[in-house]
Design a protein around this motif. Structure first.
Motif, PDB file in Angstrom:
ATOM      1  N   LEU A   4      10.839  20.325 -23.936  1.00  0.00           N
ATOM      2  CA  LEU A   4       9.964  20.180 -22.777  1.00  0.00           C
ATOM      3  C   LEU A   4       9.609  18.707 -22.550  1.00  0.00           C
ATOM      4  O   LEU A   4       9.577  18.228 -21.410  1.00  0.00           O
ATOM      5  CB  LEU A   4       8.692  20.999 -22.981  1.00  0.00           C
ATOM      6  N   ALA A   5       9.389  18.004 -23.637  1.00  0.00           N
ATOM      7  CA  ALA A   5       9.057  16.579 -23.513  1.00  0.00           C
ATOM      8  C   ALA A   5      10.234  15.809 -22.922  1.00  0.00           C
ATOM      9  O   ALA A   5      10.055  14.936 -22.053  1.00  0.00           O
ATOM     10  CB  ALA A   5       8.673  16.016 -24.880  1.00  0.00           C
ATOM     11  N   ASP A   6      11.487  16.121 -23.344  1.00  0.00           N
ATOM     12  CA  ASP A   6      12.659  15.436 -22.784  1.00  0.00           C
ATOM     13  C   ASP A   6      12.819  15.721 -21.288  1.00  0.00           C
ATOM     14  O   ASP A   6      13.131  14.812 -20.509  1.00  0.00           O
ATOM     15  CB  ASP A   6      13.906  15.875 -23.540  1.00  0.00           C
ATOM     16  N   LEU A   7      12.637  16.960 -20.894  1.00  0.00           N
ATOM     17  CA  LEU A   7      12.761  17.299 -19.469  1.00  0.00           C
ATOM     18  C   LEU A   7      11.691  16.588 -18.651  1.00  0.00           C
ATOM     19  O   LEU A   7      11.975  16.082 -17.554  1.00  0.00           O
ATOM     20  CB  LEU A   7      12.638  18.824 -19.281  1.00  0.00           C
ATOM     21  N   THR A   8      10.481  16.516 -19.217  1.00  0.00           N
ATOM     22  CA  THR A   8       9.416  15.825 -18.500  1.00  0.00           C
ATOM     23  C   THR A   8       9.734  14.348 -18.353  1.00  0.00           C
ATOM     24  O   THR A   8       9.529  13.757 -17.270  1.00  0.00           O
ATOM     25  CB  THR A   8       8.093  16.013 -19.266  1.00  0.00           C
ATOM     26  N   GLU A   9      10.309  13.775 -19.413  1.00  0.00           N
ATOM     27  CA  GLU A   9      10.687  12.370 -19.341  1.00  0.00           C
ATOM     28  C   GLU A   9      11.811  12.149 -18.328  1.00  0.00           C
ATOM     29  O   GLU A   9      11.816  11.152 -17.589  1.00  0.00           O
ATOM     30  CB  GLU A   9      11.125  11.900 -20.728  1.00  0.00           C
ATOM     31  N   CYS A  10      12.755  13.100 -18.278  1.00  0.00           N
ATOM     32  CA  CYS A  10      13.847  12.997 -17.271  1.00  0.00           C
ATOM     33  C   CYS A  10      13.277  12.977 -15.862  1.00  0.00           C
ATOM     34  O   CYS A  10      13.677  12.158 -15.020  1.00  0.00           O
ATOM     35  CB  CYS A  10      14.796  14.168 -17.439  1.00  0.00           C
ATOM     36  N   ARG A  11      12.395  13.905 -15.614  1.00  0.00           N
ATOM     37  CA  ARG A  11      11.798  13.950 -14.268  1.00  0.00           C
ATOM     38  C   ARG A  11      11.064  12.638 -13.980  1.00  0.00           C
ATOM     39  O   ARG A  11      11.139  12.115 -12.877  1.00  0.00           O
ATOM     40  CB  ARG A  11      10.808  15.124 -14.173  1.00  0.00           C
ATOM     41  N   ARG A  12      10.374  12.175 -14.941  1.00  0.00           N
ATOM     42  CA  ARG A  12       9.602  10.954 -14.716  1.00  0.00           C
ATOM     43  C   ARG A  12      10.509   9.756 -14.461  1.00  0.00           C
ATOM     44  O   ARG A  12      10.246   8.948 -13.577  1.00  0.00           O
ATOM     45  CB  ARG A  12       8.731  10.680 -15.953  1.00  0.00           C
ATOM     46  N   LEU A  13      11.597   9.702 -15.260  1.00  0.00           N
ATOM     47  CA  LEU A  13      12.521   8.588 -15.066  1.00  0.00           C
ATOM     48  C   LEU A  13      13.158   8.613 -13.681  1.00  0.00           C
ATOM     49  O   LEU A  13      13.309   7.575 -13.031  1.00  0.00           O
ATOM     50  CB  LEU A  13      13.598   8.611 -16.150  1.00  0.00           C
ATOM     51  N   VAL A  14      13.564   9.798 -13.250  1.00  0.00           N
ATOM     52  CA  VAL A  14      14.168   9.896 -11.908  1.00  0.00           C
ATOM     53  C   VAL A  14      13.134   9.554 -10.854  1.00  0.00           C
ATOM     54  O   VAL A  14      13.408   8.806  -9.903  1.00  0.00           O
ATOM     55  CB  VAL A  14      14.759  11.303 -11.681  1.00  0.00           C
ATOM     56  N   ALA A  15      11.947  10.094 -11.010  1.00  0.00           N
ATOM     57  CA  ALA A  15      10.901   9.823 -10.024  1.00  0.00           C
ATOM     58  C   ALA A  15      10.488   8.362 -10.049  1.00  0.00           C
ATOM     59  O   ALA A  15      10.001   7.840  -9.039  1.00  0.00           O
ATOM     60  CB  ALA A  15       9.690  10.715 -10.297  1.00  0.00           C
ATOM     61  N   ALA A  16      10.712   7.716 -11.196  1.00  0.00           N
ATOM     62  CA  ALA A  16      10.314   6.312 -11.308  1.00  0.00           C
ATOM     63  C   ALA A  16      11.374   5.365 -10.756  1.00  0.00           C
ATOM     64  O   ALA A  16      11.161   4.149 -10.724  1.00  0.00           O
ATOM     65  CB  ALA A  16      10.016   5.968 -12.776  1.00  0.00           C
ATOM     66  N   LEU A  17      12.485   5.934 -10.362  1.00  0.00           N
ATOM     67  CA  LEU A  17      13.509   5.055  -9.771  1.00  0.00           C
ATOM     68  C   LEU A  17      12.921   4.356  -8.556  1.00  0.00           C
ATOM     69  O   LEU A  17      12.251   5.000  -7.734  1.00  0.00           O
ATOM     70  CB  LEU A  17      14.751   5.858  -9.381  1.00  0.00           C
ATOM     71  N   PRO A  18      13.142   3.080  -8.427  1.00  0.00           N
ATOM     72  CA  PRO A  18      12.521   2.358  -7.321  1.00  0.00           C
ATOM     73  C   PRO A  18      13.105   2.775  -5.985  1.00  0.00           C
ATOM     74  O   PRO A  18      14.315   3.053  -5.866  1.00  0.00           O
ATOM     75  CB  PRO A  18      12.824   0.902  -7.644  1.00  0.00           C
ATOM     76  N   ALA A  19      12.288   2.813  -5.011  1.00  0.00           N
ATOM     77  CA  ALA A  19      12.723   3.109  -3.644  1.00  0.00           C
ATOM     78  C   ALA A  19      13.163   1.808  -2.999  1.00  0.00           C
ATOM     79  O   ALA A  19      12.358   0.907  -2.800  1.00  0.00           O
ATOM     80  CB  ALA A  19      11.598   3.755  -2.872  1.00  0.00           C
ATOM     81  N   LEU A  20      14.449   1.729  -2.746  1.00  0.00           N
ATOM     82  CA  LEU A  20      14.980   0.494  -2.177  1.00  0.00           C
ATOM     83  C   LEU A  20      14.770   0.467  -0.667  1.00  0.00           C
ATOM     84  O   LEU A  20      14.780   1.508  -0.003  1.00  0.00           O
ATOM     85  CB  LEU A  20      16.467   0.372  -2.489  1.00  0.00           C
ATOM     86  N   GLU A  21      14.604  -0.713  -0.173  1.00  0.00           N
ATOM     87  CA  GLU A  21      14.491  -0.884   1.270  1.00  0.00           C
ATOM     88  C   GLU A  21      15.898  -0.973   1.869  1.00  0.00           C
ATOM     89  O   GLU A  21      16.792  -1.599   1.267  1.00  0.00           O
ATOM     90  CB  GLU A  21      13.723  -2.155   1.602  1.00  0.00           C
ATOM     91  N   PRO A  22      16.106  -0.388   2.977  1.00  0.00           N
ATOM     92  CA  PRO A  22      17.405  -0.550   3.646  1.00  0.00           C
ATOM     93  C   PRO A  22      17.633  -2.014   4.004  1.00  0.00           C
ATOM     94  O   PRO A  22      16.691  -2.807   4.016  1.00  0.00           O
ATOM     95  CB  PRO A  22      17.286   0.315   4.890  1.00  0.00           C
ATOM     96  N   PRO A  23      18.881  -2.357   4.276  1.00  0.00           N
ATOM     97  CA  PRO A  23      19.156  -3.746   4.648  1.00  0.00           C
ATOM     98  C   PRO A  23      18.325  -4.165   5.861  1.00  0.00           C
ATOM     99  O   PRO A  23      17.976  -3.336   6.710  1.00  0.00           O
ATOM    100  CB  PRO A  23      20.642  -3.742   4.991  1.00  0.00           C
ATOM    101  N   VAL A  24      18.068  -5.452   5.945  1.00  0.00           N
ATOM    102  CA  VAL A  24      17.295  -5.983   7.064  1.00  0.00           C
ATOM    103  C   VAL A  24      18.086  -5.758   8.361  1.00  0.00           C
ATOM    104  O   VAL A  24      19.305  -6.001   8.401  1.00  0.00           O
ATOM    105  CB  VAL A  24      17.000  -7.486   6.857  1.00  0.00           C
ATOM    106  N   GLY A  25      17.394  -5.291   9.351  1.00  0.00           N
ATOM    107  CA  GLY A  25      18.040  -5.062  10.654  1.00  0.00           C
ATOM    108  C   GLY A  25      18.839  -3.780  10.715  1.00  0.00           C
ATOM    109  O   GLY A  25      19.662  -3.577  11.628  1.00  0.00           O
ATOM    110  N   PHE A  26      18.557  -2.896   9.697  1.00  0.00           N
ATOM    111  CA  PHE A  26      19.298  -1.627   9.680  1.00  0.00           C
ATOM    112  C   PHE A  26      19.026  -0.826  10.959  1.00  0.00           C
ATOM    113  O   PHE A  26      19.955  -0.349  11.618  1.00  0.00           O
ATOM    114  CB  PHE A  26      18.901  -0.828   8.441  1.00  0.00           C
ATOM    115  N   THR A  27      17.775  -0.707  11.321  1.00  0.00           N
ATOM    116  CA  THR A  27      17.422   0.089  12.508  1.00  0.00           C
ATOM    117  C   THR A  27      18.036  -0.505  13.767  1.00  0.00           C
ATOM    118  O   THR A  27      18.553   0.230  14.619  1.00  0.00           O
ATOM    119  CB  THR A  27      15.893   0.155  12.647  1.00  0.00           C
ATOM    120  N   THR A  28      17.998  -1.813  13.849  1.00  0.00           N
ATOM    121  CA  THR A  28      18.555  -2.466  15.044  1.00  0.00           C
ATOM    122  C   THR A  28      20.051  -2.185  15.167  1.00  0.00           C
ATOM    123  O   THR A  28      20.557  -1.883  16.252  1.00  0.00           O
ATOM    124  CB  THR A  28      18.308  -3.974  14.961  1.00  0.00           C
TER     125      THR A  28
END
Lengths: 195, 384
Positions: free
Chosen positions: B40-64
């Protein structure tokens, strides 16, 4: 004139009526999540950016087929998942392929981490390990984990995105987590030993 | 609860998706099982690690960029629109082509349909009548008179063709017309024989419906010609002169050039075979007055002519009469000045008894300065 406060459904309706500018609201609203999903699925920043652009173009062209039965994000993620799978097959990306974050053109403010360089380096290494493990997972399993644990998408929507029953999502998600845990076991072993 | 069952439910337990009963069972097992607790501790750590992955910003001017592509694609017409739009530029071309094709189709259909509708009945009628004619010819039943105008004309043509040596210029208009109709016929059908039997005609009949009109006409013509061949007697060798085909060379007897329609009509077998319209075909030229004279028994036309030629005061009239000295029962055509008609009549009365004097111009007085008189001498025994 863009009205940022309107919901996805109304934006979609306006776009369907010919208001192309309203689609920009949808792009701005969902580009980050879509891009991150694609980046985690593809493991390559530039590939993810290119595929994300294709995803939004495809969504715009197919916007008239969107009937509003599901959320716009569900519909959009499904397009993203299909594009990612196609791109992976076309590029013959192996599970081992992994582009380190330092090799990609990532905006500087994207990596919000600890200010301590040693801690930041360790955290970065962990993230690389996780991404590496995700890249070696089956695409459907990786998508399940990413949608559920990274994007926090409800089970019902995950089921709709992958076009599988909810029960199947639960069982497959458990197996996917087991598989990811197995790939990250060296890290867990090291952390336990350290603790 | 066993470890395998607990580990199967750990993922849902982690997300608090189990009901309270199952959750309590898992809690009880985990309290006593370090292995499942570590899992259970390993699964919790897996979830945390995935959730802790940084949210990257799309390239500048992506929307444009995305919106630029979208607006560009929105301006480009789709494949359906490319086919038909803009209507102003592309509609006239296909519309004009469609209109032309439609008009041409309708024209061709209208041009072809009458042929399709008319050819089979006409061909069938001609074949039927030809068959009848051939059968009658074979049996000698010549009383059956065909009613089809085409067939009549063709009979005329067939009869005219049987007369050897007849100049084309002396043929009747009916004969000319029949010739003209028969002329454009293409090559005869290879399987059609020219025999007059009904068998050949019946063989040809079903094929005629599929053939062009000219081929059917020629086939009918062949059958009819054969029927006429079977029916017509040999060409009479005796000289026949009449209103048509009489050439009158200056200073001699009229030379019968060829049998005319009137001469043919004198033959009973021909008369029976000829259609009514052909029998009543107008003579050419038409006499203004027809006189039938029964000669005196002692009178002789040669004597009459000799007397007339010896008379000094008869002038051109006598010479004309001498030039056309009649044979018995042969009609003569004389063209004389209108004022000399009474004189001619007196002279004729002196040679015989005028049995009839008929003005043929429908009883209407003629205004012409000349008169054409048809004189028929009837022998005394015939008159009796």
């Amino acid at each position: 004139m863009l009205v940022e406060g309107i919901g996805d459904a109304e934006c979609v309706q306006r776009v369907q009526q010919g208001d192309t500018d309203c689609f920009e609201i949808l792009v701005r609203r969902h580009q980050k999540a879509t891009f991150n999903l694609l980046f985690r699925l593809l493991g390559d920043y530039d590939e993810a950016a290119e595929v994300a652009q294709e995803v939004f173009l495809s969504a715009y062209k197919a916007i008239h087929s969107f009937r509003g039965d599901a959320n716009f994000t569900t519909w959009l993620y499904r397009i993203a998942f299909n594009h990612a799978s196609t791109r992976r097959r076309s590029l013959s990306l192996s599970q081992q392929r992994y582009t380190p974050l330092e090799d990609t053109d990532i905006p500087n403010d994207s990596l919000n981490g600890p200010r301590d360089p040693a801690e930041a380096a360790e955290q970065k290494e962990i993230q690389e390990q996780v991404q590496h493990a995700l890249n070696r997972l089956d695409r459907a399993d990786a998508t399940l984990i990413l949608l559920r644990d990274l994007q926090d998408v409800p089970y019902e929507e995950v089921a709709a995105i992958l076009n599988i029953p909810v029960g199947t999502v639960k069982s497959r998600l458990h197996r996917a987590r087991q598989a990811l845990k197995a790939k990250l076991s060296p890290y867990f072993y090291a952390s336990r030993k350290a603790s | 609860m066993r470890c395998e069952e607990v580990q199967e439910r750990l993922s849902e337990y982690l997300e608090r998706l189990l009901d309270s009963g199952q959750s309590k069972s898992v809690d009880g097992h985990l309290a006593s099982c370090p292995r499942c607790t570590a899992e259970l501790a390993d699964l919790t750590e897996c979830r945390r690690l995935v959730a802790a992955l940084p949210a990257l910003e799309p390239p500048v001017g992506f929307t444009t960029r995305v919106m630029a592509h979208i607006r560009e694609s929105a301006e480009q017409p789709g494949w359906w629109q490319r086919l038909f739009l803009p209507l102003r530029a592309k509609l006239p071309l296909p519309a004009t082509a469609l209109l032309l094709v439609s008009v041409l189709s309708v024209y061709l259909l209208q041009k072809e349909n009458p042929q399709k509708k008319l050819i089979p009945p006409i061909a069938a009628q001609v074949e039927t009548e030809a068959l009848k004619q051939a059968g009658d010819a074979a049996q000698g039943l010549t009383a059956n008179v065909p009613s089809s105008p085409r067939l009549m004309l063709r009979e005329d043509s067939a009869i005219a063709e049987k007369m050897p040596g007849q100049p084309k210029a002396l043929q009747t208009p009916l004969e000319d017309r029949a010739k003209k109709e028969a002329a454009p016929a293409p090559k005869p059908a290879p399987n059609v024989k020219s025999s007059a039997g009904a068998q050949a005609a019946s063989k040809a009949a079903p094929e005629t419906r599929a053939l062009p009109q000219s081929a059917a006409e020629e086939r009918a013509n062949r059958v009819e010609s054969a029927a006429a061949e079977a029916e017509l007697p040999p060409t009479p060798s005796r000289p026949i002169s009449g209103a048509i085909g009489v050439s009158q060379p200056a200073g001699g007897r009229p030379v019968p050039a060829s049998p005319s329609m009137d001469a043919i009509m004198q033959d009973r077998s021909l008369r029976a075979a000829m259609p009514e319209r052909a029998r009543t075909a107008p003579a050419q030229p038409t006499a203004d007055i027809e006189i039938v004279i029964r000669r005196h028994p002692q009178s002789d036309s040669a004597d009459l002519m000799r007397k007339e030629s010896a008379a000094p005061n008869t002038g051109g009239l006598a010479a004309s009469r001498a030039a056309t000295a009649p044979a018995p029962s042969e009609p003569l055509l004389r063209t004389i000045p209108a004022d000399q008609y009474e004189q001619l009549k007196k002279e004729l009365a002196s040679q015989g008894t005028i049995l009839s004097e008929v003005r043929t111009a429908n009883g209407q007085p003629t205004t012409s300065p000349t008169l054409t008189v048809k004189i028929t001498f009837v022998p005394a025994e015939v008159a009796r």
